[in-house]
Design a protein around this motif. Structure first.
Motif, PDB file in Angstrom:
ATOM      1  N   LEU B  20       0.838  -1.202   0.000  1.00  0.00           N
ATOM      2  CA  LEU B  20       0.000   0.000   0.000  1.00  0.00           C
ATOM      3  C   LEU B  20       0.876   1.256   0.000  1.00  0.00           C
ATOM      4  CD1 LEU B  20      -2.874  -0.785   2.492  1.00  0.00           C
ATOM      5  CD2 LEU B  20      -3.117  -0.101   0.136  1.00  0.00           C
ATOM      6  N   PHE B  21       1.908   1.228   0.842  1.00  0.00           N
ATOM      7  CA  PHE B  21       2.828   2.365   0.917  1.00  0.00           C
ATOM      8  C   PHE B  21       3.496   2.607  -0.433  1.00  0.00           C
ATOM      9  CE2 PHE B  21       6.908   4.286   1.953  1.00  0.00           C
ATOM     10  CZ  PHE B  21       6.539   5.291   2.824  1.00  0.00           C
ATOM     11  N   GLU B  42      -3.343   9.471   0.810  1.00  0.00           N
ATOM     12  CA  GLU B  42      -4.240   8.698   1.675  1.00  0.00           C
ATOM     13  C   GLU B  42      -3.833   7.234   1.705  1.00  0.00           C
ATOM     14  OE1 GLU B  42      -6.727   9.810   3.471  1.00  0.00           O
ATOM     15  OE2 GLU B  42      -6.613  11.880   2.814  1.00  0.00           O
ATOM     16  N   MET B  43      -3.355   6.712   0.565  1.00  0.00           N
ATOM     17  CA  MET B  43      -2.935   5.316   0.548  1.00  0.00           C
ATOM     18  C   MET B  43      -1.660   5.101   1.345  1.00  0.00           C
ATOM     19  SD  MET B  43      -3.880   4.257  -3.252  1.00  0.00           S
ATOM     20  CE  MET B  43      -2.708   2.945  -3.214  1.00  0.00           C
ATOM     21  N   LEU B  45      -0.915   6.735   4.062  1.00  0.00           N
ATOM     22  CA  LEU B  45      -1.361   6.686   5.456  1.00  0.00           C
ATOM     23  C   LEU B  45      -2.044   5.358   5.776  1.00  0.00           C
ATOM     24  CD1 LEU B  45      -2.634  10.319   5.744  1.00  0.00           C
ATOM     25  CD2 LEU B  45      -0.766   9.329   6.987  1.00  0.00           C
ATOM     26  N   ALA B  46      -2.777   4.810   4.803  1.00  0.00           N
ATOM     27  CA  ALA B  46      -3.432   3.513   5.036  1.00  0.00           C
ATOM     28  C   ALA B  46      -2.391   2.419   5.228  1.00  0.00           C
ATOM     29  CB  ALA B  46      -4.365   3.179   3.877  1.00  0.00           C
ATOM     30  N   SER B  49      -1.105   2.649   8.676  1.00  0.00           N
ATOM     31  CA  SER B  49      -2.107   2.166   9.631  1.00  0.00           C
ATOM     32  C   SER B  49      -2.142   0.641   9.680  1.00  0.00           C
ATOM     33  CB  SER B  49      -3.486   2.705   9.261  1.00  0.00           C
ATOM     34  OG  SER B  49      -3.487   4.094   9.259  1.00  0.00           O
ATOM     35  N   VAL B  50      -2.029   0.024   8.497  1.00  0.00           N
ATOM     36  CA  VAL B  50      -2.029  -1.449   8.472  1.00  0.00           C
ATOM     37  C   VAL B  50      -0.830  -1.986   9.245  1.00  0.00           C
ATOM     38  CG1 VAL B  50      -1.734  -3.438   6.966  1.00  0.00           C
ATOM     39  CG2 VAL B  50      -3.374  -1.704   6.382  1.00  0.00           C
TER      40      VAL B  50
END
Lengths: 180, 108
Positions: B20-21, B42-43, B45-46, B49-50
């Motif tokens: 994702l990063f 946003e991706m 940051l997702a 978060s994961v």
């Protein structure tokens, strides 16, 4: 690792079905992310972002946290994606938009950077010996609420003020100045 | 470790977060428009978060910390999206374009 883990669950057992659902969630996340970072139109990129975040919410569900999974859908899919869609409607002229990268080297160099980062992080994850520790609580919604209002109460207040100031700042920046 | 037991392994989630990063980094580098860059951010940051949630589930002694941190990341990401989108709208009003290369008033 986990003592309840079976080494090779069959496809039609409960663990096997859970594994299939997990693979579907990974596929949703990766496909949505690829659409979000490669689609030519911005609207399709937002749709890919929504798909990607639904998959990430499913991954959070597998990480023993249905609360954060629901928050992911509420905040990202419900609020952030809608805000981005409104910004596209307000500010994206599709007919004059130029597509494609701005230079011949941007695409390959960007891909090389991304591949290097992903590969490096993955190698780092596999090479490191992660030490597991005993849990001191169950991480349920009740304990989250208790710790949010006791240990993390200061951060909770600060994040509220940050959100308030961000909303006010967004209004101030985006409003139409009538004096001009 | 078979392919159906992947959800009980920390490395799986770390690889998903890294992917994702990386997709976010690729989007930030190659996108031309401000909104595309914001979506890619946003991706990123997702992905972070994961990672937090994976460590929270598998190695952290207090399984509340990662969830609370992920909630704070979501709040900061929402604030960032609000500010970023209002800047995009303001830039569009000024330049009639959201292409990052058209906003060149301060360019020397």
């Amino acid at each position: 690792m986990n003592p309840t883990m079976v080494s090779s669950p069959s496809l039609f057992s409960v663990e096997g079905m859970v594994g299939v659902v997990f693979l579907i969630m990974i596929a949703i996340t990766i496909i949505g992310g690829l659409i979000a970072s490669n689609a030519e139109r911005v609207v399709r990129a937002v749709a890919g972002l929504i798909v990607c975040f639904v998959g990430v919410a499913g991954i959070y569900f597998f990480l023993n946290s249905p609360f954060v999974s629901m928050m992911q859908i509420l905040i990202y899919v419900g609020a952030v994606a809608v805000a981005i869609s409104f910004a596209i409607m307000l500010a994206a002229p599709e007919q004059r938009k130029k597509v494609g990268p701005s230079g011949p080297l941007v695409g390959p160099l960007g891909f090389a950077t991304a591949a290097l980062l992903a590969g490096g992080f993955s190698v780092l994850a596999f090479k490191t010996n992660w030490v597991q520790m005993d849990k001191i609580n169950d991480g349920s919604l009740r304990t989250i609420g208790l710790e949010l209002l006791t240990r993390y109460s200061m951060v909770f207040e600060l994040i509220s003020i940050v959100l308030l100031i961000a909303i006010l700042g967004a209004l101030v920046i985006a409003r139409i100045r009538r004096e001009s | 470790m078979t392919i159906l037991g992947l959800y009980n392994n920390l490395n799986t989630f770390l690889v998903i977060g890294a992917m994702l990063f990386a997709m976010g980094i690729y989007g930030v580098v190659t996108r031309r428009t401000f909104i595309g860059m914001l979506i890619a951010a946003e991706m990123i940051l997702a992905g972070a978060s994961v990672n937090f949630m994976a460590f929270n589930r598998f190695v952290a002694p207090d399984p509340v910390t990662g969830q609370v941190f992920t909630l704070f990341i979501m709040a900061v990401a929402a604030a960032e999206a609000a500010i970023g989108l209002s800047i995009v709208v303001a830039v569009y009003r000024h330049y009639y374009s959201i292409d990052a290369e058209d906003a060149t008033q301060l360019k020397g």
